[in-house]
Scaffold this motif. Structure first.
Motif, PDB file in Angstrom:
ATOM      1  N   PRO A   1       0.963  -0.731   0.352  1.00 24.55           N
ATOM      2  CA  PRO A   1      -0.285   0.120   0.074  1.00 24.55           C
ATOM      3  C   PRO A   1       0.884   1.557   0.186  1.00 24.55           C
ATOM      4  O   PRO A   1       0.809   2.254  -0.537  1.00 24.55           O
ATOM      5  N   GLU A   2       2.017   1.182   0.597  1.00 25.23           N
ATOM      6  CA  GLU A   2       2.803   2.483   0.707  1.00 25.23           C
ATOM      7  C   GLU A   2       3.978   1.721   0.819  1.00 25.23           C
ATOM      8  O   GLU A   2       4.819   0.840   1.509  1.00 25.23           O
ATOM      9  N   ILE A   3       5.444   2.969   0.407  1.00 27.50           N
ATOM     10  CA  ILE A   3       6.984   2.643   0.172  1.00 27.50           C
ATOM     11  C   ILE A   3       6.985   3.772   1.231  1.00 27.50           C
ATOM     12  O   ILE A   3       6.691   5.142   0.535  1.00 27.50           O
ATOM     13  N   LEU A   4       7.852   3.549   2.360  1.00 28.07           N
ATOM     14  CA  LEU A   4       8.952   4.546   3.022  1.00 28.07           C
ATOM     15  C   LEU A   4      10.273   3.918   2.654  1.00 28.07           C
ATOM     16  O   LEU A   4      10.414   2.841   2.565  1.00 28.07           O
ATOM     17  N   ILE A   5      10.781   5.171   1.926  1.00 29.74           N
ATOM     18  CA  ILE A   5      12.054   5.078   1.034  1.00 29.74           C
ATOM     19  C   ILE A   5      13.416   6.173   1.337  1.00 29.74           C
ATOM     20  O   ILE A   5      12.588   7.509   1.943  1.00 29.74           O
ATOM     21  N   SER A   6      13.987   5.602   1.974  1.00 27.88           N
ATOM     22  CA  SER A   6      15.471   6.720   2.171  1.00 27.88           C
ATOM     23  C   SER A   6      16.854   5.974   1.782  1.00 27.88           C
ATOM     24  O   SER A   6      16.890   4.710   1.822  1.00 27.88           O
ATOM     25  N   ASN A   7      17.165   7.576   1.920  1.00 34.47           N
ATOM     26  CA  ASN A   7      18.457   6.778   1.204  1.00 34.47           C
ATOM     27  C   ASN A   7      19.602   8.695   1.359  1.00 34.47           C
ATOM     28  O   ASN A   7      19.272   9.529   2.289  1.00 34.47           O
ATOM     29  N   ARG A   8      20.960   7.646   2.179  1.00 37.87           N
ATOM     30  CA  ARG A   8      22.414   8.231   2.445  1.00 37.87           C
ATOM     31  C   ARG A   8      21.853  10.087   0.971  1.00 37.87           C
ATOM     32  O   ARG A   8      22.080  10.905   2.181  1.00 37.87           O
ATOM     33  N   THR A   9      21.932  10.084   0.120  1.00 34.02           N
ATOM     34  CA  THR A   9      21.460  11.307  -0.966  1.00 34.02           C
ATOM     35  C   THR A   9      20.331  11.249  -0.687  1.00 34.02           C
ATOM     36  O   THR A   9      19.427  10.275  -1.532  1.00 34.02           O
ATOM     37  N   ARG A  10      19.266  12.005   0.298  1.00 33.68           N
ATOM     38  CA  ARG A  10      18.123  12.545  -0.198  1.00 33.68           C
ATOM     39  C   ARG A  10      18.129  12.722  -1.866  1.00 33.68           C
ATOM     40  O   ARG A  10      16.507  11.994  -2.594  1.00 33.68           O
ATOM     41  N   VAL A  11      18.218  13.487  -2.560  1.00 32.98           N
ATOM     42  CA  VAL A  11      17.851  13.871  -4.002  1.00 32.98           C
ATOM     43  C   VAL A  11      17.602  12.392  -4.857  1.00 32.98           C
ATOM     44  O   VAL A  11      16.866  13.008  -5.772  1.00 32.98           O
ATOM     45  N   ARG A  12      17.869  11.839  -4.632  1.00 36.83           N
ATOM     46  CA  ARG A  12      17.754  10.043  -4.979  1.00 36.83           C
ATOM     47  C   ARG A  12      16.616   9.063  -4.873  1.00 36.83           C
ATOM     48  O   ARG A  12      15.885   8.990  -5.427  1.00 36.83           O
TER      49      ARG A  12
END
Length: 277
Positions: free
Chosen positions: A151-162
């Motif tokens: 239903p939803e994806i919480l996504i986190s990356n060291r470089t936020r812009v990606r």
């Protein structure tokens, strides 16, 4: 009398010596008693286009594509499947008899099949997925999770812009979370995926605090060297169901092998042992 051509396939990358694909496809060819060969091909970026044009003339029925060529191949093939276009990368090539090259991407398929095999009770709709990382692999994972009904994806990356780019490409079912906050969203994740190379042998560890993991979550890591990363080991101690990354490599190989050699192979313990040999 004209003898039938022995089908050839292989994997194209640079470097390529580390690839487990020749072991896997070689195992299947032997197991099913099929004619054919699957070889590793170290191809530089400068030679890529020339090699792709030559392969069908040499008896190749297809090939896998790995780093660093998966994105560039998109522009070099005659046709691209919808899912390869969506993911923005090609990992499987099919050569028709007339030399036409079709580019596909089976990474997402391999990811979902690995989850279903390793965690048979996994329910995509059970709750949000947490995806750590927003590189090339993450695109295939996000696409396949959305397609499976998460239903939803919480996504986190060291470089936020990606991560922001992924939200722009895949829509409002994605929510971008700051990397420093990644540990705080784990309790919301019914499915938790590490798509980064952190935790791989020779790389830094994944330093996201994992004490907030939901014990009912299915946790998987795309890293398969080591087979049980510290990320998976920690999730296991907290009672989570864990799925290692080797199965994704094996399952993504199935559609290509079937198309090239005419038999759909099974991903079983013997296949895993062949990959680890």
């Amino acid at each position: 009398m004209t003898l039938p051509r022995i089908p050839l396939a292989g994997v194209i990358g640079h470097p390529i010596a580390h690839s487990k694909s020749p072991q896997v496809h070689g195992h299947w060819l032997k197991t099913y008693g099929l004619p054919g060969h699957y070889i590793p091909m170290d191809v530089s970026s400068e030679d890529l286009e020339q090699v792709l044009r030559a392969l069908p003339k040499m008896g190749f029925v297809g090939a896998n594509v790995t780093i660093p060529h998966k994105e560039r191949v998109l522009d070099l093939v005659d046709q691209v499947t919808d899912r390869a276009t969506l993911i923005g990368a090609v990992n499987t090539l099919i050569f028709r008899d007339d030399g036409t090259a079709i580019g596909d991407n089976t990474d997402g398929y391999g990811f979902i099949e690995n989850l279903r095999q390793g965690a048979p009770d996994w329910q995509p709709a059970a709750g949000p997925a947490v995806v750590l990382g927003a590189g090339g692999a993450a695109r295939a994972i996000v696409a396949s999770l959305l397609d499976a009904g998460v239903p939803e994806i919480l996504i986190s990356n060291r470089t936020r812009v990606r991560a922001e780019q992924l939200r722009e490409d895949f829509g409002t079912r994605l929510t971008v979370v700051e990397w420093v906050q990644a540990g705080n969203i784990l309790e919301d994740g019914a499915t938790v995926v590490n798509t980064t190379s952190l935790g791989m042998a020779g790389k830094s560890e994944l330093r996201v605090p994992l004490d907030g993991l939901n014990k009912n979550a299915v946790v998987t890591d795309l890293v398969y060297n080591p087979l049980k990363t510290n990320f998976l080991a920690e999730a296991e101690t907290q009672g989570c169901t864990t799925v290692d990354g080797l199965g994704m490599l094996l399952h993504q190989a199935v559609p290509g092998f079937e198309r090239w050699f005419g038999t759909r192979p099974e991903v079983d313990d013997a296949t895993r042992q062949a990959a680890l040999a």
